[in-house]
Write a protein that holds these residues in place. Structure first.
Motif, mmCIF file in Angstrom:
data_model
loop_
_atom_site.group_PDB
_atom_site.id
_atom_site.type_symbol
_atom_site.label_atom_id
_atom_site.label_comp_id
_atom_site.label_asym_id
_atom_site.label_seq_id
_atom_site.Cartn_x
_atom_site.Cartn_y
_atom_site.Cartn_z
ATOM 1 N N ARG A 14 0.839 -1.212 0.000
ATOM 2 C CA ARG A 14 0.000 0.000 0.000
ATOM 3 C C ARG A 14 0.867 1.252 0.000
ATOM 4 O O ARG A 14 0.590 2.215 -0.724
ATOM 5 C CB ARG A 14 -0.937 0.008 1.210
ATOM 6 N N GLU A 18 0.899 4.013 -2.931
ATOM 7 C CA GLU A 18 0.608 5.422 -2.637
ATOM 8 C C GLU A 18 1.733 6.330 -3.102
ATOM 9 O O GLU A 18 1.497 7.407 -3.643
ATOM 10 C CB GLU A 18 0.357 5.618 -1.128
ATOM 11 N N TRP A 66 -4.845 7.114 -9.566
ATOM 12 C CA TRP A 66 -4.750 8.325 -8.746
ATOM 13 C C TRP A 66 -6.067 9.107 -8.797
ATOM 14 O O TRP A 66 -6.590 9.538 -7.781
ATOM 15 C CB TRP A 66 -3.588 9.199 -9.227
ATOM 16 N N GLU A 68 -9.060 8.001 -9.569
ATOM 17 C CA GLU A 68 -10.113 7.248 -8.890
ATOM 18 C C GLU A 68 -10.053 7.503 -7.382
ATOM 19 O O GLU A 68 -11.079 7.687 -6.727
ATOM 20 C CB GLU A 68 -9.961 5.759 -9.186
ATOM 21 N N GLN A 69 -8.850 7.547 -6.858
ATOM 22 C CA GLN A 69 -8.664 7.837 -5.435
ATOM 23 C C GLN A 69 -9.154 9.247 -5.103
ATOM 24 O O GLN A 69 -9.826 9.461 -4.091
ATOM 25 C CB GLN A 69 -7.179 7.688 -5.100
ATOM 26 N N GLN A 70 -8.836 10.213 -5.957
ATOM 27 C CA GLN A 70 -9.274 11.591 -5.734
ATOM 28 C C GLN A 70 -10.797 11.700 -5.771
ATOM 29 O O GLN A 70 -11.405 12.390 -4.952
ATOM 30 C CB GLN A 70 -8.658 12.526 -6.788
#
Length: 189
Positions: A14, A18, A66, A68-70
């Protein structure tokens, strides 16, 4: 012992993932989408290229992960803002302001090529539909209790609100965003 080992490995994976996402987005903002290579990302992240390829096949895939995370972070933020506000008028105002500020801040996230890559993905459409539902539900709730207009279908009014709030991308300040939201809110009551 094996469970602790597996948890340690997963935590490391992870952390590496990240770091890859963070460094890639920074490189793209700094140099532009077409200038960033997997070698640069590996170097900036402090890992080998072979390791990088174990996580992602190319720069575009990294950027989509990235983004998708935002999107997930923004959706959580909007839901939290709505819940904290309580009643429909305060909830709608808070959501529209938060969404407008997200839009305003994201306008500087790179070049047109980057935006084209990130926004062709269906995840953006899915997120927009979720936001639309949140706004529509607030408007419907407010119409039922008499604080929002009921002569326009909540679905149509939500579409109006969300299209109007996109003007925030061109606004110079948070004060201007608040004024825009006041105008949008006046159309809802």
């Amino acid at each position: 012992m094996p469970r602790l080992w597996n948890e340690t490995i997963e935590a490391h994976r992870r952390d590496v993932r990240e770091a890859i996402l963070m460094h890639t987005s920074a490189l793209v903002v700094e140099h532009g989408l077409r200038s960033v290579t997997m070698s640069q990302i590996a170097e900036k992240t402090g890992i080998g290229r072979a390791t990088l390829y174990k996580y992602f096949p190319d720069v575009e895939t990294i950027l989509l992960a990235w983004h998708e995370q935002q999107i997930a972070v923004h959706l959580e933020e909007l839901a939290e803002v709505r819940e904290q506000a309580g009643e429909p008028v305060a909830g709608l105002r808070a959501m529209l302001e938060a969404y407008a500020n997200i839009s305003r801040q994201s306008r500087g996230h790179g070049d047109g090529a980057l935006m084209a890559v990130l926004h062709r993905d269906d995840r953006v459409g899915h997120a927009e539909r979720q936001i639309h539902r949140m706004v529509r539900d607030l408007l419907a709730e407010g119409a039922r209790i008499g604080v929002f207009r009921d002569d326009v279908v909540p679905d149509e009014l939500a579409t109006y609100c969300l299209h109007a709030v996109t003007a925030a991308r061109a606004l110079p300040s948070e004060d201007a965003v608040r004024r825009l939201v006041m105008v949008i809110m006046s159309a809802c009551t």
